[in-house]
Design an enzyme around this catalytic site. Sequence first.
Site, PDB file in Angstrom:
ATOM      1  N   GLY A  62       0.850  -1.188   0.000  1.00  0.00           N
ATOM      2  CA  GLY A  62       0.000   0.000   0.000  1.00  0.00           C
ATOM      3  C   GLY A  62       0.881   1.232   0.000  1.00  0.00           C
ATOM      4  N   CYS A  89       5.454  -5.914   1.783  1.00  0.00           N
ATOM      5  CA  CYS A  89       5.759  -4.483   1.789  1.00  0.00           C
ATOM      6  C   CYS A  89       4.986  -3.764   2.907  1.00  0.00           C
ATOM      7  CB  CYS A  89       5.506  -3.881   0.403  1.00  0.00           C
ATOM      8  SG  CYS A  89       6.280  -2.278   0.202  1.00  0.00           S
ATOM      9  N   TYR A  90       4.009  -2.921   2.562  1.00  0.00           N
ATOM     10  CA  TYR A  90       3.223  -2.252   3.615  1.00  0.00           C
ATOM     11  C   TYR A  90       2.611  -3.308   4.546  1.00  0.00           C
ATOM     12  CZ  TYR A  90      -0.460   0.635   5.755  1.00  0.00           C
ATOM     13  OH  TYR A  90      -1.286   1.298   6.641  1.00  0.00           O
ATOM     14  N   HIS A 176       8.690  -7.429  -3.184  1.00  0.00           N
ATOM     15  CA  HIS A 176       7.464  -7.900  -3.839  1.00  0.00           C
ATOM     16  C   HIS A 176       7.691  -9.233  -4.565  1.00  0.00           C
ATOM     17  CE1 HIS A 176       4.978  -4.307  -3.222  1.00  0.00           C
ATOM     18  NE2 HIS A 176       6.148  -3.683  -3.184  1.00  0.00           N
ATOM     19  N   GLU A 178       5.474 -10.921  -6.011  1.00  0.00           N
ATOM     20  CA  GLU A 178       4.493 -11.078  -7.095  1.00  0.00           C
ATOM     21  C   GLU A 178       4.960 -10.492  -8.424  1.00  0.00           C
ATOM     22  OE1 GLU A 178       4.359  -9.096  -4.535  1.00  0.00           O
ATOM     23  OE2 GLU A 178       3.328  -7.223  -4.919  1.00  0.00           O
ATOM     24  N   ASP A 234     -14.041 -10.871 -23.594  1.00  0.00           N
ATOM     25  CA  ASP A 234     -14.961 -11.234 -22.506  1.00  0.00           C
ATOM     26  C   ASP A 234     -16.336 -11.647 -23.035  1.00  0.00           C
ATOM     27  OD1 ASP A 234     -12.806 -10.426 -21.046  1.00  0.00           O
ATOM     28  OD2 ASP A 234     -13.657  -8.486 -20.485  1.00  0.00           O
ATOM     29  N   LYS A 374      -8.364 -11.800 -16.456  1.00  0.00           N
ATOM     30  CA  LYS A 374      -8.321 -11.835 -17.933  1.00  0.00           C
ATOM     31  C   LYS A 374      -7.603 -13.081 -18.471  1.00  0.00           C
ATOM     32  CE  LYS A 374      -9.390  -9.188 -21.508  1.00  0.00           C
ATOM     33  NZ  LYS A 374     -10.616  -8.387 -21.570  1.00  0.00           N
TER      34      LYS A 374
END
Length: 516
Positions: A62, A89-90, A176, A178, A234, A374
């Site tokens: 964040g 992180c945050y 991070h 990710e 989609d 997605k």
Amino acid sequence: MSEEGIKLMDKILVLDFGGQYSQLIARKVRELNVYAEIRSCRTTGIPEVLSEGYKGMIFSGGPDSVYAEGSPTTDAGMLDIGIPVLGICYGAQLIAHLSGGKVSPAYDGGEYGRTAVVADGSELFEGVPKKSICWMSHTDFISEVPHGVRTTACTDKCPCAAFADSERKIYGLQFHPEVTHTEYGQVILSNFVHGICGCDSSWKMEDHLKSTVARYSEELAGKKVLLGLSGGVDSSVVAALLHRAAGENLYCVFVDHGLLRKNERELVEKAFRPRLGDHLIVADARARFLGKLQGVRDPETKRKIIGEQFIRIFEDEARRIGHLDVLAQGTIYPDVIESGKGDSAVIKSHHNVGGLPKDIGFTSIAEPLRDLFKDEVRAVGELLGLPKELVWRQPFPGPGLAVRVIGEITEEKLDLLRDADAIFREEVDKLESRPSQYFAVLTDTESVGVKGDARAYGYTVALRAVGTDDFMTADWFRLPYETLETASGRITAEIPSVTRVVYDISSKPPATVEWE
Ligand code: XMP
């Protein structure tokens, strides 16, 4: 997977503290075949976590400082529920803060970007070499770890790049895992969700598709369903999926507003006519749209006209079909999260459709993709046997070529742009590494040129290609000169009225992806 199925499956909560990477964390966990969902820290506390039966929690990053007034937080009791927690992180700083540790501003401005990290090989770092590269982005840092917690990694500037309390199964990472730049990010996340939380890998697209079809077959039995098919990923996947579930009861309306790319209508008809037969309704509204857009130069007015006309045509077609019960929508998980209403059915005010049809008497909405990212939607599309060109296509704005013909729109300009755009896309499609979005724009500038021996006054076409993860920011794409050369040469040779081709080298911000 039905909602019941998801409830029973091993799953991870990503508690969102406003970090730009929260969705990415959930996607990366799902890539490990573990279901992950994102919930806001403001609306999700101990009771919600207990009732959902998560096997573990990840506190996201964040932008705030844990000490700042009003900064997002959570109940310290969340750390004692008895399920493992990983703070990123945050999220890691918040765990330290809530547990009696200390977070301080970095005196030298913090760490950003690729950073060498030394890790100790403990449970979160199993299979991670002692030295590797991670992605850092922080100004505050954990200056004192809480009592009973040990530091498990560090960098040159950051004395606590990771911590662990193995007994309580509470972990923190200042970097991070990710983002792709963290070399062993997926190994670390797998150590957490598989190793520490004990999740099994039960999130599989095949199973999800099967149970979604079964669920909708039951729910839609005897009901007539309407879907606005745009030809985008989609709505195409919804069409194929609901056709499996509802068969003859599905009606799809495709509006040809004359602002489509070259061969777009043919592509949609080829993919869906064999499935849907005359339940694929192609509304030819080209003349109507062009008439309404005549003389209009302002981009927002163009968008408004297109949105309004679209919905009127959709309503007309719906009335013609008659007795419709269910409106199907291509809402996907990021739409649900971004609308801030992840817990309840949201009617997406889809900018491609411009509002909801009135007076049709729909009794419910079907959103079979609302749990999927997605990439997962594309995977489902492939499983449903949709053509690759449809499943892997780049985004295309609802107002179509209207926002790529700068200034007044005419049929001649649209035709010319369609040809230039098709040539450019054909050349870029030959590359192995492709931009996220790439297209041609017809500028409002005519310029002098020479064709043959004569001076010619012709159109200027701009080529645009960007790389991005989320389209909120984008970088202009470094296309090979050879590709630009071939595209430019072909456009001026094959379209006589174009005398000049330029390449747009602006990033977003300050530019936007589209020109209008
Ligand atoms: P911008 O131009 O805002 O584009 O940087 C970001 C992404 O959104 C698409 N875009 C639109 N999509 N209706 C849409 O459905 C619109 O009016 C619209 N305007 C931009 C754009 O193609 C890019 O992918």
